[in-house]
Design a protein around this motif. Structure first.
Motif, mmCIF file in Angstrom:
data_model
loop_
_atom_site.group_PDB
_atom_site.id
_atom_site.type_symbol
_atom_site.label_atom_id
_atom_site.label_comp_id
_atom_site.label_asym_id
_atom_site.label_seq_id
_atom_site.Cartn_x
_atom_site.Cartn_y
_atom_site.Cartn_z
ATOM 1 N N ARG A 69 17.559 39.085 -4.284
ATOM 2 C CA ARG A 69 16.697 39.771 -3.052
ATOM 3 C C ARG A 69 15.004 39.423 -3.369
ATOM 4 O O ARG A 69 14.351 39.364 -2.338
ATOM 5 C CB ARG A 69 16.739 41.245 -3.371
ATOM 6 N N ALA A 70 14.848 39.408 -4.658
ATOM 7 C CA ALA A 70 13.435 39.091 -5.205
ATOM 8 C C ALA A 70 13.029 37.887 -4.404
ATOM 9 O O ALA A 70 11.877 37.650 -3.913
ATOM 10 C CB ALA A 70 13.182 38.929 -6.449
ATOM 11 N N ILE A 71 13.777 36.605 -4.563
ATOM 12 C CA ILE A 71 13.452 35.407 -3.993
ATOM 13 C C ILE A 71 13.402 35.357 -2.478
ATOM 14 O O ILE A 71 12.291 34.914 -2.073
ATOM 15 C CB ILE A 71 14.915 34.459 -4.238
ATOM 16 N N LEU A 72 14.278 36.044 -1.687
ATOM 17 C CA LEU A 72 14.076 36.268 -0.368
ATOM 18 C C LEU A 72 12.695 37.016 0.074
ATOM 19 O O LEU A 72 12.230 36.783 0.953
ATOM 20 C CB LEU A 72 15.366 36.795 0.259
ATOM 21 N N ARG A 73 12.533 37.945 -0.686
ATOM 22 C CA ARG A 73 11.293 38.808 -0.549
ATOM 23 C C ARG A 73 10.102 37.692 -0.630
ATOM 24 O O ARG A 73 9.189 37.904 0.324
ATOM 25 C CB ARG A 73 11.146 39.921 -1.466
ATOM 26 N N ASP A 74 10.115 36.997 -1.531
ATOM 27 C CA ASP A 74 8.980 36.133 -1.727
ATOM 28 C C ASP A 74 8.689 34.836 -0.986
ATOM 29 O O ASP A 74 7.810 34.453 -0.427
ATOM 30 C CB ASP A 74 8.924 35.972 -3.167
ATOM 31 N N ALA A 75 10.073 34.315 -0.407
ATOM 32 C CA ALA A 75 10.304 33.220 0.105
ATOM 33 C C ALA A 75 10.513 33.197 1.635
ATOM 34 O O ALA A 75 10.645 32.279 2.251
ATOM 35 C CB ALA A 75 11.226 32.224 -0.409
ATOM 36 N N THR A 86 16.680 28.528 15.925
ATOM 37 C CA THR A 86 16.344 29.768 16.766
ATOM 38 C C THR A 86 17.645 30.425 16.712
ATOM 39 O O THR A 86 17.274 31.513 17.051
ATOM 40 C CB THR A 86 16.461 29.148 18.273
ATOM 41 N N THR A 87 18.664 30.127 16.072
ATOM 42 C CA THR A 87 19.853 31.023 15.904
ATOM 43 C C THR A 87 20.110 31.108 14.207
ATOM 44 O O THR A 87 19.978 30.335 13.536
ATOM 45 C CB THR A 87 20.985 30.543 16.359
ATOM 46 N N VAL A 88 20.330 32.454 13.604
ATOM 47 C CA VAL A 88 20.293 32.628 12.174
ATOM 48 C C VAL A 88 21.933 33.041 12.125
ATOM 49 O O VAL A 88 22.412 34.032 12.831
ATOM 50 C CB VAL A 88 19.461 33.683 11.545
ATOM 51 N N VAL A 89 22.802 32.173 11.545
ATOM 52 C CA VAL A 89 24.203 32.679 11.234
ATOM 53 C C VAL A 89 24.408 33.278 9.883
ATOM 54 O O VAL A 89 23.822 32.566 8.711
ATOM 55 C CB VAL A 89 25.259 31.561 11.597
ATOM 56 N N GLU A 90 24.881 34.412 9.663
ATOM 57 C CA GLU A 90 25.255 34.811 8.189
ATOM 58 C C GLU A 90 26.903 34.931 7.932
ATOM 59 O O GLU A 90 27.469 35.459 8.544
ATOM 60 C CB GLU A 90 24.700 36.003 8.056
ATOM 61 N N LEU A 91 27.372 34.212 7.105
ATOM 62 C CA LEU A 91 28.732 34.210 6.570
ATOM 63 C C LEU A 91 28.994 35.069 5.768
ATOM 64 O O LEU A 91 28.246 35.341 4.434
ATOM 65 C CB LEU A 91 29.200 32.735 6.000
ATOM 66 N N GLY A 92 29.904 36.096 5.712
ATOM 67 C CA GLY A 92 30.220 37.074 5.026
ATOM 68 C C GLY A 92 29.131 38.159 4.791
ATOM 69 O O GLY A 92 28.685 38.706 3.997
ATOM 70 N N SER A 93 28.819 38.444 6.011
ATOM 71 C CA SER A 93 27.629 39.198 6.242
ATOM 72 C C SER A 93 27.663 40.669 5.680
ATOM 73 O O SER A 93 26.476 41.254 5.379
ATOM 74 C CB SER A 93 27.199 39.176 7.656
ATOM 75 N N THR A 95 26.804 44.316 5.432
ATOM 76 C CA THR A 95 25.861 45.229 6.373
ATOM 77 C C THR A 95 24.484 44.497 6.223
ATOM 78 O O THR A 95 23.639 45.138 7.036
ATOM 79 C CB THR A 95 25.463 46.403 5.151
ATOM 80 N N SER A 96 24.637 43.176 5.952
ATOM 81 C CA SER A 96 23.229 42.303 6.350
ATOM 82 C C SER A 96 21.987 42.839 5.613
ATOM 83 O O SER A 96 20.964 42.685 6.099
ATOM 84 C CB SER A 96 23.155 42.036 7.737
ATOM 85 N N ASP A 97 22.090 43.528 4.465
ATOM 86 C CA ASP A 97 21.065 44.193 3.871
ATOM 87 C C ASP A 97 19.990 43.206 3.581
ATOM 88 O O ASP A 97 18.970 43.364 3.847
ATOM 89 C CB ASP A 97 21.669 45.150 2.706
ATOM 90 N N LYS A 98 20.352 42.334 2.385
ATOM 91 C CA LYS A 98 19.185 41.404 2.154
ATOM 92 C C LYS A 98 18.932 40.442 3.034
ATOM 93 O O LYS A 98 17.523 40.044 3.357
ATOM 94 C CB LYS A 98 19.688 40.650 0.796
#
Length: 329
Positions: A69-75, A86-93, A95-98
């Motif tokens: 989470r800290a990495i994603l917050r900073d990066a 233009t499309t973001v896919v999330e595998l095993g999403s 609640t998609s919290d982070k």
């Protein structure tokens, strides 16, 4: 180009209604009917298991969730600026919290047309998709109820895309499975499409063992829950209290190995899988592995699948990594 969410998210259901029951029987016959005995970790995540894992992610000993989470917050802003998607896919999403940190950054670029969360839990996915559609009214939310090991072909329609596979989940796959999965993932990508991969990194063995053997016993309850699932779903008669939890660091394979050990001989019947087991005292069932990576290993395994690393972000303690890789043309 913008899309209105006035009608709410779109949800494609690719899993048959009996997929879980049929898959569980197959996995139990294959994993427990042979030596060494194993259970795939996906059967840890029933409602009770999911609640226990959520508790694990909040434990002070369990660092991966907050490090990522800290990495994603900073990066996140750098990732969005570097990516052409233009499309973001999330595998095993889940609640998609982070992932909202990532979606916020992509949304700020004005290029995000579509978010495609993929998960096996239809109820969780529908709730999350509705919340995301409200949060990102100019982005089309197109949820997929599917198993990312089976339905990667569904993703070929989206390009240019970034596929996010976070949480270190890839470490739950054995090395041969990882190679096959990354190859299939690359096949679902066009040249220039990107993968954003979260991986735990190799570190001091004591810190790893502490992270998977918390003093409150939450992780032990989580791993033992796999036997409760078999007792409930397949009418098995495992004596759960007669097993001890055994986590250890496999230095050669660079992975945590989470097992249950029979503390006394047991004859177990599993009527729902038409299976009977004789477990000797001391015999173990491997329930989960969690592979830890070096940057060299990431280069090798991603490169073998035709994915070229563009950048690796780590937290200040170098405990966890988020890697952006692009499919070669």
């Amino acid at each position: 180009m913008t899309h209105s969410n006035a009608k709410g998210p779109k949800v494609d259901v690719l899993l048959q209604s009996n997929w879980a029951a049929a898959g569980l029987v197959q996995d139990v016959r294959r994993g427990l009917g042979t030596q060494p005995r194993t259970l795939p970790p996906k059967w840890l995540y029933d409602d009770a298991g999911s609640r226990l894992f959520d508790q694990i992610t909040r434990l002070p000993e369990y660092y991966p969730t907050e490090c990522e989470r800290a990495i994603l917050r900073d990066a996140a802003a750098d990732i969005a600026a570097t990516s052409h998607a233009t499309t973001v896919v999330e595998l095993g999403s889940g609640t998609s919290d982070k992932t909202r940190l990532l979606l916020d950054a992509f949304s700020d670029t004005g290029r995000l047309e579509r978010f495609v969360p993929v998960d096996v839990s239809e109820e969780t996915l529908r709730e999350a998709a509705a919340a995301l559609a409200a949060r990102y009214p100019n982005t089309s939310v197109e949820a997929v109820v599917g198993d990312f090991t089976l339905h990667l072909g569904h993703l070929t329609r989206y390009t240019p895309k970034l596929i996010a596979f976070l949480g270190g989940t890839i470490g739950n796959l054995y090395v041969e499975e990882r190679g096959a999965f990354l190859g299939a993932l690359a096949d679902s990508m066009d040249a220039g499409d990107e993968l954003l991969l979260g991986t735990d990194l190799v570190k001091d063995a004591d810190r790893l063992i502490t992270a998977y053997d918390d003093p409150g016993g939450v992780t032990e309850a989580f791993v033992k829950n796999s036997l409760h699932v078999l007792n409930r779903e397949l009418d098995a008669d495992f004596d759960v209290d007669a097993f001890s939890y055994v986590p250890f660091w496999d230095r050669r394979m660079q992975r945590m190995d989470l097992r249950l050990r029979a503390e006394m001989p047991q004859h177990v019947t599993i009527p729902g899988a038409d299976l009977e087991l004789d477990l000797a005292s001391g015999e173990e069932i491997r329930v989960e592995i969690s592979t830890k990576f070096t940057q060299e290993r990431l280069h090798d395994e991603l490169g073998a699948a035709g994915l070229e690393i563009e950048r690796i972000w780590t937290d200040p303690s170098d405990s966890f990594a988020v890697t952006l890789a692009r499919k070669r043309g």
